[in-house]
Design an enzyme around this catalytic site. Structure first.
Site, short mmCIF file in Angstrom:
data_model
loop_
_atom_site.label_atom_id
_atom_site.label_comp_id
_atom_site.label_asym_id
_atom_site.label_seq_id
_atom_site.Cartn_x
_atom_site.Cartn_y
_atom_site.Cartn_z
N MET A 26 0.72 -1.15 -0.05
CA MET A 26 0.02 -0.14 0.03
C MET A 26 0.80 1.33 -0.05
O MET A 26 1.77 1.51 0.96
CB MET A 26 -0.97 0.15 1.06
CG MET A 26 -1.99 -1.11 1.23
SD MET A 26 -3.03 -1.15 2.70
CE MET A 26 -1.84 -1.92 3.82
N ALA A 27 0.80 2.02 -0.99
CA ALA A 27 1.46 3.43 -1.16
C ALA A 27 1.19 4.08 0.09
O ALA A 27 0.11 4.47 0.40
CB ALA A 27 1.22 4.19 -2.49
N CYS A 109 -3.17 -1.34 -8.93
CA CYS A 109 -3.42 0.22 -8.15
C CYS A 109 -4.67 0.90 -8.98
O CYS A 109 -4.32 1.08 -10.10
CB CYS A 109 -2.17 0.94 -7.92
SG CYS A 109 -2.49 2.64 -7.24
N ASP A 211 -11.47 -6.52 1.42
CA ASP A 211 -12.32 -6.47 2.55
C ASP A 211 -12.23 -7.83 3.58
O ASP A 211 -13.15 -8.13 4.09
CB ASP A 211 -13.78 -6.57 2.01
CG ASP A 211 -14.15 -5.55 1.01
OD1 ASP A 211 -13.50 -4.38 1.01
OD2 ASP A 211 -15.39 -5.63 0.50
N GLY A 233 -5.03 -5.57 3.42
CA GLY A 233 -4.53 -4.13 3.00
C GLY A 233 -5.20 -3.20 4.20
O GLY A 233 -4.48 -3.37 5.14
N ARG A 234 -6.18 -2.69 3.73
CA ARG A 234 -6.94 -1.71 4.79
C ARG A 234 -7.00 -2.40 6.08
O ARG A 234 -6.91 -1.69 7.04
CB ARG A 234 -8.04 -1.16 4.16
CG ARG A 234 -7.84 -0.18 2.88
CD ARG A 234 -9.04 0.24 2.24
NE ARG A 234 -9.77 -0.76 1.36
CZ ARG A 234 -11.07 -0.75 1.25
NH1 ARG A 234 -11.73 0.22 1.55
NH2 ARG A 234 -11.58 -1.93 0.66
#
Length: 350
Positions: A26-27, A109, A211, A233-234
């Site tokens: 993740m940038a 991305c 998710d 990721g998130r």
């Protein structure tokens, strides 16, 4: 736990991962301090922020920091981004010379500034170019090359299965699929049917992404798609403990106890110190605000009204020691309550 999905960690080239939980690139997030933290807390593999494939830009401070992997355990995976096959091949070769042990190609991305340069998920619109890039990068290095994609450019161009077959033919060692198309960006919900179709179409390891924010969700996605690992990721922002929690759940079919307030304070302070050391006081303080905001926004730990007011206080702090003192004070009373409760529990058990 479903019986039809074997819990076997995947292999990427010569590397057998220790588990089935991977930190997504993740940038602006997966810098060296965060990668090291997630690895310590159970991530089986961590992937760097994407590095531009244009070596002429590597002299910038941002790129130099993104290329810094000192002190990291292997295998070190570096993601490269760009739209020119020869340039990506050269970037892969140079990164391998600098210690990368896995090269990951970014075709996932959705950011406009990346897609506008015909890179990231924009590449999925041009399958001929995808093929040239895959061949060029795989041929350029003698280390494993992995690929991250989305389901397609838009709802009408779901070409993930075709791209996955191209990747396998080109010699790609593993494939991560985010269950959204580019036009969705991060809206709506990830779908896993396409990931399941990709997994059924190829024999290389497939990582399910999108998710996945809890151990039970990770297990369900693995069982539904047949994927070899989940890529988080998130779900890791503000919750780096998610890796060990998912790993424990997959191995034992039971939930791991959440971190105590004492451990949360220790991890958060350690993360802030690492950011200050890595970026220097000025930038470190500013980048720490973003991460502390994610920790505070984690509803598992902080009520929303607390998060909002505390974030405003933290964002006004200008010195590293003030940020660390803030975290200590945030948890001081909660840690005391933890100790009191544990002592009472011990007395009750006795």
């Amino acid at each position: 736990m479903s019986l039809h999905h074997q819990r076997i960690p995947p292999t990427i080239g010569p590397y057998r991962l220790p588990n089935q939980v991977i930190l997504a690139p993740m940038a602006g997030v997966t810098d060296r301090p965060f990668r090291q933290l997630c690895r310590r807390l159970g991530a089986g593999l961590v992937v760097s922020e994407m590095v531009t494939s244009d070596p002429s830009l590597w002299h910038t401070r941002k790129s130099r920091l993104r290329l810094d992997h000192r002190g990291e355990p292997g295998p070190r995976s570096v993601q490269i981004a760009g739209g020119d096959a020869r340039m990506l091949a050269e970037a892969a070769r140079l990164n391998a010379e600098q210690g990368a042990e896995i090269i990951d190609i970014n075709m996932g991305c959705p950011a406009k500034k990346v897609c506008n340069k015909a890179a990231g998920s924009a590449l999925l619109r041009d399958e001929a170019l995808v093929g040239r890039i895959l061949d060029a990068v795989v041929d350029a290095v003698d280390i494993p090359v992995t690929l991250k994609i989305r389901t397609g450019w838009c709802e009408k161009s779901n070409n993930a299965v075709r791209v996955a077959r191209m990747a396998e033919s080109a010699g790609i060692a593993a494939l991560a699929v985010h269950g959204r198309n580019r036009q969705q960006r991060y809206s709506g919900h990830a779908e896993y049917d396409t990931i399941a179709k990709v997994k059924a179409a190829v024999n290389i390891p497939v990582f399910a992404n999108g998710d996945i924010d809890s151990p039970s969700k990770a297990a369900a996605v693995l069982d539904y798609t047949g994927a070899d690992a989940v890529m988080i990721g998130r779900g890791a922002q503000g919750n780096p403990w998610i890796f060990r929690e998912i790993d424990h759940y997959l191995k034992h079919a039971e939930s791991l106890s959440p971190p105590t307030n004492k451990e949360r304070a220790h991890v958060m302070c350690g993360h802030l110190k690492a950011l200050h050391d890595f970026y220097g006081d000025f930038m470190g303080v500013r980048i720490a605000r973003k991460h502390l905001g994610w920790y505070l926004a984690n509803r598992l730990f902080f009520p929303p009204q607390v998060a909002k007011s505390q974030r405003a206080i933290f964002n006004a702090l200008e010195r590293p020691r003030d940020q660390l003192q803030f975290v200590d004070e945030l948890f001081r009373h909660a840690a005391a309550e933890d100790g009191y409760r544990m002592a009472n529990d011990g007395m009750s058990a006795a």
